[in-house]
Design an enzyme around this catalytic site. Structure first.
Site, PDB file in Angstrom:
ATOM      1  N   TYR A 172      51.533  29.183  44.104  1.00  0.00           N
ATOM      2  CA  TYR A 172      51.169  28.089  45.110  1.00  0.00           C
ATOM      3  C   TYR A 172      50.348  26.848  44.365  1.00  0.00           C
ATOM      4  O   TYR A 172      49.938  25.951  44.917  1.00  0.00           O
ATOM      5  CB  TYR A 172      50.302  28.620  46.121  1.00  0.00           C
ATOM      6  CG  TYR A 172      50.851  29.548  47.244  1.00  0.00           C
ATOM      7  CD1 TYR A 172      52.035  30.036  47.472  1.00  0.00           C
ATOM      8  CD2 TYR A 172      49.926  30.058  48.361  1.00  0.00           C
ATOM      9  CE1 TYR A 172      52.679  30.752  48.516  1.00  0.00           C
ATOM     10  CE2 TYR A 172      50.540  30.498  49.577  1.00  0.00           C
ATOM     11  CZ  TYR A 172      51.747  31.211  49.714  1.00  0.00           C
ATOM     12  OH  TYR A 172      52.634  31.800  50.641  1.00  0.00           O
ATOM     13  N   GLY A 173      49.702  27.639  43.202  1.00  0.00           N
ATOM     14  CA  GLY A 173      48.801  26.808  42.584  1.00  0.00           C
ATOM     15  C   GLY A 173      49.300  25.387  42.111  1.00  0.00           C
ATOM     16  O   GLY A 173      48.489  24.410  41.801  1.00  0.00           O
ATOM     17  N   CYS A 232      41.150  33.202  40.824  1.00  0.00           N
ATOM     18  CA  CYS A 232      42.408  33.495  41.407  1.00  0.00           C
ATOM     19  C   CYS A 232      42.482  34.824  41.655  1.00  0.00           C
ATOM     20  O   CYS A 232      42.200  35.800  40.652  1.00  0.00           O
ATOM     21  CB  CYS A 232      43.676  33.029  40.438  1.00  0.00           C
ATOM     22  SG  CYS A 232      45.188  33.398  40.729  1.00  0.00           S
ATOM     23  N   THR A 233      43.077  35.422  42.653  1.00  0.00           N
ATOM     24  CA  THR A 233      43.147  36.934  42.997  1.00  0.00           C
ATOM     25  C   THR A 233      44.026  37.597  41.925  1.00  0.00           C
ATOM     26  O   THR A 233      44.069  38.875  42.048  1.00  0.00           O
ATOM     27  CB  THR A 233      43.719  37.237  44.490  1.00  0.00           C
ATOM     28  OG1 THR A 233      44.801  36.608  44.741  1.00  0.00           O
ATOM     29  CG2 THR A 233      42.276  36.518  45.196  1.00  0.00           C
ATOM     30  N   HIS A 234      44.859  36.831  41.412  1.00  0.00           N
ATOM     31  CA  HIS A 234      45.762  37.562  40.308  1.00  0.00           C
ATOM     32  C   HIS A 234      45.171  37.906  39.114  1.00  0.00           C
ATOM     33  O   HIS A 234      45.392  38.870  38.350  1.00  0.00           O
ATOM     34  CB  HIS A 234      46.908  36.653  39.931  1.00  0.00           C
ATOM     35  CG  HIS A 234      48.025  36.446  41.007  1.00  0.00           C
ATOM     36  ND1 HIS A 234      48.044  35.831  42.079  1.00  0.00           N
ATOM     37  CD2 HIS A 234      49.339  36.874  41.012  1.00  0.00           C
ATOM     38  CE1 HIS A 234      49.266  36.020  42.762  1.00  0.00           C
ATOM     39  NE2 HIS A 234      50.053  36.489  41.976  1.00  0.00           N
ATOM     40  N   CYS A 258      43.861  34.736  48.846  1.00  0.00           N
ATOM     41  CA  CYS A 258      44.372  33.699  47.639  1.00  0.00           C
ATOM     42  C   CYS A 258      43.316  32.436  47.382  1.00  0.00           C
ATOM     43  O   CYS A 258      43.055  31.710  48.526  1.00  0.00           O
ATOM     44  CB  CYS A 258      45.524  33.337  48.188  1.00  0.00           C
ATOM     45  SG  CYS A 258      46.328  31.884  47.306  1.00  0.00           S
ATOM     46  N   ASN A 259      42.769  32.082  46.567  1.00  0.00           N
ATOM     47  CA  ASN A 259      41.891  31.222  46.582  1.00  0.00           C
ATOM     48  C   ASN A 259      42.344  29.953  46.578  1.00  0.00           C
ATOM     49  O   ASN A 259      41.768  28.857  47.311  1.00  0.00           O
ATOM     50  CB  ASN A 259      41.285  30.981  44.933  1.00  0.00           C
ATOM     51  CG  ASN A 259      40.442  32.050  44.547  1.00  0.00           C
ATOM     52  OD1 ASN A 259      39.066  32.157  44.662  1.00  0.00           O
ATOM     53  ND2 ASN A 259      40.857  33.372  44.325  1.00  0.00           N
TER      54      ASN A 259
HETATM   55  N1  DGL Z   1      46.295  34.715  44.063  1.00  0.00           N
HETATM   56  C1  DGL Z   1      46.475  33.068  44.001  1.00  0.00           C
HETATM   57  C2  DGL Z   1      44.980  32.400  44.030  1.00  0.00           C
HETATM   58  O1  DGL Z   1      43.979  33.354  44.243  1.00  0.00           O
HETATM   59  C3  DGL Z   1      47.469  32.700  43.143  1.00  0.00           C
HETATM   60  C4  DGL Z   1      47.888  31.300  43.627  1.00  0.00           C
HETATM   61  C5  DGL Z   1      49.105  30.811  42.910  1.00  0.00           C
HETATM   62  O2  DGL Z   1      50.031  31.246  43.467  1.00  0.00           O
HETATM   63  O3  DGL Z   1      49.229  29.957  42.085  1.00  0.00           O
HETATM   64  O4  DGL Z   1      44.757  31.303  43.872  1.00  0.00           O
END
Ligand code: DGL
Length: 268
Positions: free
Chosen positions: A44-45, A185-187, A75-76
């Site tokens: 998403y980023g 970021c939660t990843h 997700c941030n």
């Molecule tokens: N886990 C998402 C976050 O906390 C990842 C965002 C992404 O998909 O780029 O931002």
């Protein structure tokens, strides 16, 4: 009417939000959860605010159709770009996650903190607003973690490519004397072993996972929607992923969780 035995709905752009699910499940094991891993649309980023809002709406409506009593935006990027829209348009309570720069600012001794997050988070108005509220003595070294989410989604957590990217992002921060690194970021909690090797033992690594779980508990309790502890045996933990489920299965395979989880590949 929303009932206490409905599930906690959780979504992320992919598998990273399971780092938040783990905290929630540890604190609230009696609760059922429904997790959406929107891996087909990750990352998403790098998307526009409008695209992120559209994806957040899609995920929210899916979870509401499945009778979720609260939605955790794990997700941030989705939180910083879309939570204001979601709260304005849906009645259910939303819990979001934002980079923990405030706790880092309270902890730093060098007055220099690093943050690793997506472009969408670092460029958001919400992040800008939160950073401006910090003591002006605090210097924030911002770094976009370009490529990290895609490597995690592809299961390449321990690859050479990952090591090189992390070194190129973190070594300049070490030179700037950061003493706290915020994982925005939660990843990224899944990269802590590799990050630790680069940072050494003295720099604190800070993320918001536990705070999100506690906030979920607080909001459910205030709304009288917490499930009674005695009902633990009846809880179900369901994960839906709209792409290959192997990496999700691998990340969830640690510890005692494994047996009671259902992981299903499906479109949503
Ligand atoms: N886990 C998402 C976050 O906390 C990842 C965002 C992404 O998909 O780029 O931002």
């Amino acid at each position: 009417m929303i009932q206490e035995d409905f599930s906690i709905g959780i979504f992320d752009s992919g598998v990273g939000g399971t780092s938040i699910w783990k905290e929630i499940n540890q604190l609230l094991p009696m609760e059922s959860t429904l997790y959406l891993s929107d891996s087909k649309n990750a990352p998403y980023g790098t998307k526009s605010k409008e695209e992120i809002i559209a994806l957040a709406i899609k995920n929210t409506e899916y979870l509401l159709n499945k009778n979720c009593k609260i939605i955790v935006v794990a997700c941030n990027t989705a939180t910083t770009n879309a939570i204001a829209y979601l709260r304005a348009h849906y009645k259910v309570p939303f819990i979001g996650i934002e980079p923990a720069i405030k706790p880092a600012a309270l902890q730093t001794k060098t007055n220099t903190i690093g943050i690793l997050a997506t472009k969408g988070t670092l460029n958001s108005a919400l992040f800008e607003k939160t950073s401006q509220k910090l003591n002006s003595k605090i210097q924030i070294i911002e770094q976009i973690g370009a490529g990290l989410v895609a490597l995690i989604e592809n299961g390449k957590l321990e690859s050479e490519e990952m090591t090189h990217l992390l070194q190129s992002y973190l070594e300049p921060m070490i030179s700037e004397q950061i003493d706290c690194l915020v994982l925005g970021c939660t990843h990224y909690p899944y990269l802590i072993p590799q990050i630790r090797k680069i940072l050494g033992s003295k720099i604190h690594i800070i993320d918001s996972g536990q705070a999100v779980a506690k906030q979920t508990q607080k909001v459910l309790s205030e709304a009288n929607l917490l499930k009674k502890a005695a009902a633990t045996s009846k809880s179900s933990q369901l994960f839906l992923i709209n792409s290959n489920k192997s990496i999700l299965t691998k990340l969830l395979a640690d510890g005692e969780h494994k047996k009671s989880l259902q992981i299903i590949e499906t479109d949503f």
